[in-house]
Motif scaffolding. Structure first.
Motif, PDB file in Angstrom:
ATOM      1  N   PRO A 196       0.829  -1.206   0.000  1.00 10.57           N
ATOM      2  CA  PRO A 196       0.000   0.000   0.000  1.00 10.57           C
ATOM      3  C   PRO A 196       0.868   1.262   0.000  1.00 10.57           C
ATOM      4  O   PRO A 196       1.810   1.391   0.781  1.00 10.57           O
ATOM      5  N   VAL A 197       0.538   2.179  -0.881  1.00 10.84           N
ATOM      6  CA  VAL A 197       1.272   3.441  -1.015  1.00 10.84           C
ATOM      7  C   VAL A 197       0.265   4.580  -1.039  1.00 10.84           C
ATOM      8  O   VAL A 197      -0.746   4.512  -1.744  1.00 10.84           O
ATOM      9  N   VAL A 198       0.534   5.627  -0.278  1.00  9.31           N
ATOM     10  CA  VAL A 198      -0.298   6.830  -0.356  1.00  9.31           C
ATOM     11  C   VAL A 198       0.376   7.824  -1.300  1.00  9.31           C
ATOM     12  O   VAL A 198       1.587   7.979  -1.297  1.00  9.31           O
ATOM     13  N   ILE A 199      -0.434   8.450  -2.135  1.00 11.45           N
ATOM     14  CA  ILE A 199       0.045   9.533  -2.994  1.00 11.45           C
ATOM     15  C   ILE A 199      -0.874  10.715  -2.741  1.00 11.45           C
ATOM     16  O   ILE A 199      -2.099  10.574  -2.768  1.00 11.45           O
ATOM     17  N   MET A 200      -0.299  11.880  -2.466  1.00 10.17           N
ATOM     18  CA  MET A 200      -1.054  12.952  -1.841  1.00 10.17           C
ATOM     19  C   MET A 200      -1.205  14.187  -2.714  1.00 10.17           C
ATOM     20  O   MET A 200      -0.220  14.752  -3.175  1.00 10.17           O
ATOM     21  N   LEU A 201      -2.447  14.597  -2.916  1.00 11.86           N
ATOM     22  CA  LEU A 201      -2.746  15.885  -3.513  1.00 11.86           C
ATOM     23  C   LEU A 201      -2.864  16.871  -2.348  1.00 11.86           C
ATOM     24  O   LEU A 201      -3.957  17.068  -1.799  1.00 11.86           O
ATOM     25  N   VAL A 202      -1.734  17.437  -1.958  1.00 18.00           N
ATOM     26  CA  VAL A 202      -1.696  18.345  -0.822  1.00 18.00           C
ATOM     27  C   VAL A 202      -1.867  19.770  -1.325  1.00 18.00           C
ATOM     28  O   VAL A 202      -1.076  20.258  -2.142  1.00 18.00           O
ATOM     29  N   THR A 203      -2.916  20.445  -0.870  1.00 14.85           N
ATOM     30  CA  THR A 203      -3.214  21.793  -1.351  1.00 14.85           C
ATOM     31  C   THR A 203      -3.234  22.790  -0.196  1.00 14.85           C
ATOM     32  O   THR A 203      -3.473  22.444   0.956  1.00 14.85           O
ATOM     33  N   ARG A 204      -2.984  24.023  -0.569  1.00 18.82           N
ATOM     34  CA  ARG A 204      -3.118  25.145   0.364  1.00 18.82           C
ATOM     35  C   ARG A 204      -3.619  26.320  -0.456  1.00 18.82           C
ATOM     36  O   ARG A 204      -2.870  26.896  -1.254  1.00 18.82           O
ATOM     37  N   GLY A 205      -4.900  26.611  -0.296  1.00 16.75           N
ATOM     38  CA  GLY A 205      -5.493  27.648  -1.132  1.00 16.75           C
ATOM     39  C   GLY A 205      -5.493  27.220  -2.584  1.00 16.75           C
ATOM     40  O   GLY A 205      -6.042  26.182  -2.957  1.00 16.75           O
ATOM     41  N   ASN A 206      -4.832  28.011  -3.412  1.00 16.79           N
ATOM     42  CA  ASN A 206      -4.803  27.806  -4.851  1.00 16.79           C
ATOM     43  C   ASN A 206      -3.584  27.023  -5.316  1.00 16.79           C
ATOM     44  O   ASN A 206      -3.307  26.953  -6.513  1.00 16.79           O
ATOM     45  N   LYS A 207      -2.858  26.420  -4.378  1.00 16.44           N
ATOM     46  CA  LYS A 207      -1.581  25.792  -4.722  1.00 16.44           C
ATOM     47  C   LYS A 207      -1.593  24.305  -4.375  1.00 16.44           C
ATOM     48  O   LYS A 207      -2.294  23.868  -3.468  1.00 16.44           O
ATOM     49  N   VAL A 208      -0.764  23.555  -5.095  1.00 18.22           N
ATOM     50  CA  VAL A 208      -0.591  22.136  -4.841  1.00 18.22           C
ATOM     51  C   VAL A 208       0.891  21.852  -4.639  1.00 18.22           C
ATOM     52  O   VAL A 208       1.752  22.477  -5.277  1.00 18.22           O
ATOM     53  N   LEU A 209       1.192  20.923  -3.761  1.00 18.56           N
ATOM     54  CA  LEU A 209       2.573  20.599  -3.427  1.00 18.56           C
ATOM     55  C   LEU A 209       3.113  19.544  -4.385  1.00 18.56           C
ATOM     56  O   LEU A 209       2.518  18.483  -4.556  1.00 18.56           O
ATOM     57  N   PHE A 234       5.220   4.763   1.211  1.00 16.27           N
ATOM     58  CA  PHE A 234       4.632   3.500   1.651  1.00 16.27           C
ATOM     59  C   PHE A 234       3.934   3.653   3.001  1.00 16.27           C
ATOM     60  O   PHE A 234       4.403   4.377   3.887  1.00 16.27           O
ATOM     61  N   VAL A 235       2.820   2.945   3.135  1.00 20.58           N
ATOM     62  CA  VAL A 235       2.108   2.888   4.412  1.00 20.58           C
ATOM     63  C   VAL A 235       2.844   1.910   5.321  1.00 20.58           C
ATOM     64  O   VAL A 235       3.178   0.801   4.908  1.00 20.58           O
ATOM     65  N   GLU A 236       3.105   2.314   6.543  1.00 27.34           N
ATOM     66  CA  GLU A 236       3.836   1.468   7.484  1.00 27.34           C
ATOM     67  C   GLU A 236       2.872   0.571   8.268  1.00 27.34           C
ATOM     68  O   GLU A 236       1.678   0.878   8.386  1.00 27.34           O
ATOM     69  N   PRO A 237       3.376  -0.549   8.798  1.00 29.58           N
ATOM     70  CA  PRO A 237       2.529  -1.424   9.614  1.00 29.58           C
ATOM     71  C   PRO A 237       1.902  -0.660  10.783  1.00 29.58           C
ATOM     72  O   PRO A 237       2.558   0.168  11.421  1.00 29.58           O
ATOM     73  N   SER A 243       2.476  -2.295  -6.312  1.00 34.39           N
ATOM     74  CA  SER A 243       1.894  -1.380  -5.341  1.00 34.39           C
ATOM     75  C   SER A 243       0.418  -1.150  -5.619  1.00 34.39           C
ATOM     76  O   SER A 243      -0.055  -1.351  -6.739  1.00 34.39           O
ATOM     77  N   LEU A 244      -0.286  -0.732  -4.591  1.00 30.18           N
ATOM     78  CA  LEU A 244      -1.642  -0.215  -4.736  1.00 30.18           C
ATOM     79  C   LEU A 244      -1.593   1.225  -4.253  1.00 30.18           C
ATOM     80  O   LEU A 244      -1.379   1.486  -3.066  1.00 30.18           O
ATOM     81  N   MET A 245      -1.761   2.156  -5.185  1.00 28.74           N
ATOM     82  CA  MET A 245      -1.651   3.573  -4.864  1.00 28.74           C
ATOM     83  C   MET A 245      -2.992   4.088  -4.349  1.00 28.74           C
ATOM     84  O   MET A 245      -4.026   3.959  -5.019  1.00 28.74           O
ATOM     85  N   PHE A 246      -2.970   4.655  -3.158  1.00 30.71           N
ATOM     86  CA  PHE A 246      -4.169   5.264  -2.580  1.00 30.71           C
ATOM     87  C   PHE A 246      -4.052   6.780  -2.744  1.00 30.71           C
ATOM     88  O   PHE A 246      -3.256   7.430  -2.056  1.00 30.71           O
ATOM     89  N   GLY A 247      -4.822   7.325  -3.677  1.00 29.48           N
ATOM     90  CA  GLY A 247      -4.816   8.763  -3.885  1.00 29.48           C
ATOM     91  C   GLY A 247      -5.625   9.455  -2.807  1.00 29.48           C
ATOM     92  O   GLY A 247      -6.798   9.149  -2.602  1.00 29.48           O
ATOM     93  N   CYS A 248      -4.986  10.391  -2.120  1.00 33.01           N
ATOM     94  CA  CYS A 248      -5.641  11.105  -1.029  1.00 33.01           C
ATOM     95  C   CYS A 248      -5.470  12.612  -1.207  1.00 33.01           C
ATOM     96  O   CYS A 248      -4.502  13.080  -1.809  1.00 33.01           O
ATOM     97  N   LYS A 249      -6.414  13.352  -0.661  1.00 30.70           N
ATOM     98  CA  LYS A 249      -6.324  14.811  -0.636  1.00 30.70           C
ATOM     99  C   LYS A 249      -5.994  15.240   0.782  1.00 30.70           C
ATOM    100  O   LYS A 249      -6.594  14.753   1.743  1.00 30.70           O
TER     101      LYS A 249
END
Length: 324
Positions: free
Chosen positions: A189-202, A220-223, A259-265
């Protein structure tokens, strides 16, 4: 189907027919209606002048007749919409003439391999390069086969006693003949992050990536860790940004290797970036206006995320305000 499920390698409704794995599937391998996709060193056999479909060969095709050892048994992938068995064969033991081994070691392998027993439009191609041309069904078949064969290659030996294990259940299991321990395919399991702040993305860049390549942060997600906790930990570790609210967006099987990518905001609580050089080469905030330039290929620094990757999917839908 939710829009989120339209990501490349997303569910195509493949009937994996797990109840047939084992002796029944072994018998089906001789059925005249059975077909197989073929992989060579992780590269699927692609057919058509536009390189837009998986080649489906008879199980007794001449391609498989003269393979040197080790010959890998076929893996049962499931049933076609017509109810016919579909398998995967690995022919990595075949040695093409004039093989450019340097290309195989690149981040993206542009080389093409052609077997003399096949039509001229049948080529072994890098899956990353053709994944967006394939139908949803072909993409799922190719991703599944690549991941399973990769697991067999990296898990030949029993983790309990060290003896060499054997493929079982039509490729969906390995059994240890010494201590009788069964082993099953793993997905990281892997997290991939759409991290935003206002009008911006990291956005971040890993060391060794091709020039101009930036993507969403991932890890990677840890145990013992939830997806939400993994998002917050990875972002603060890699870029020094604290994240508050986290929500799930979409997932993608990513067979490079398994991997299984988990897209998160994630909603950023801070702005100042502090890059961990062991994790990232660079990180920066990108505004919507800049990201539009990136997608148009007009940004002076960043290149668009590769089509087919979940990073591209998430960024494109962020720009379109369609995160369902």
């Amino acid at each position: 189907m939710k829009h989120a499920e339209t990501v490349t390698f997303g569910g195509s409704g493949l009937n994996r027919a797990a109840e047939l794995r084992g002796d029944t599937a072994d018998q089906l391998a001789t059925d005249i209606n059975s077909r197989t996709i073929v992989l060579w060193r992780g590269k699927p056999l692609i057919a058509g002048t536009d390189h837009d479909r998986l080649a489906l060969l008879p199980m007794n095709h001449i391609l498989f007749a003269d393979l040197p050892p080790p010959q890998v048994p076929p893996i049962f992938l499931g049933l076609s919409d017509e109810g016919h068995p579909v398998f995967a064969r690995d022919v990595s033991a075949w040695a093409p003439e004039g093989l450019d081994t340097k290309s195989l070691q690149q981040f993206f392998d542009p080389s093409e391999q052609h077997h003399p027993a096949l039509p001229n439009d049948h080529l072994f191609l890098e899956l990353r390069g053709v994944m967006t041309r394939l139908s949803a069904r072909d993409a799922e078949l190719a991703a599944t086969a690549r991941a399973i064969f990769g697991w067999h290659k990296s898990h030949r030996f029993c983790a309990a006693c060290g003896a060499e294990s054997r493929m079982a259940m039509s490729g969906w299991q390995r059994n240890c003949p010494s201590c009788q321990t069964p082993h099953f395919p793993r997905t990281d399991p892997v997290v991939i992050m759409l991290v935003t702040r206002g009008n911006k993305v990291l956005m971040g860049r890993s060391p060794g990536w091709p020039e101009g390549m930036y993507s969403l942060l991932a890890g990677f997600v840890e145990p013992g860790e939830t997806l939400e906790a993994a998002v917050r930990r990875e972002v603060v570790e890699e870029a020094g940004i604290k994240v508050g609210a986290v929500s799930y967006l979409a997932s993608q099987p990513w067979p490079f290797p398994s991997s299984l990518m988990f897209g998160c905001k994630g909603e950023a609580l801070t702005d100042e970036i502090t890059v961990d050089p062991n994790e990232l080469e660079d990180a920066l905030w990108v505004s919507r206006e800049e990201m539009l330039q990136v997608f148009a290929g007009q940004h002076k620094k960043l290149k668009p995320a590769r089509k087919g990757a979940i990073a591209h999917f998430l960024l494109r839908n962020w720009l379109a305000d369609r995160m369902d």
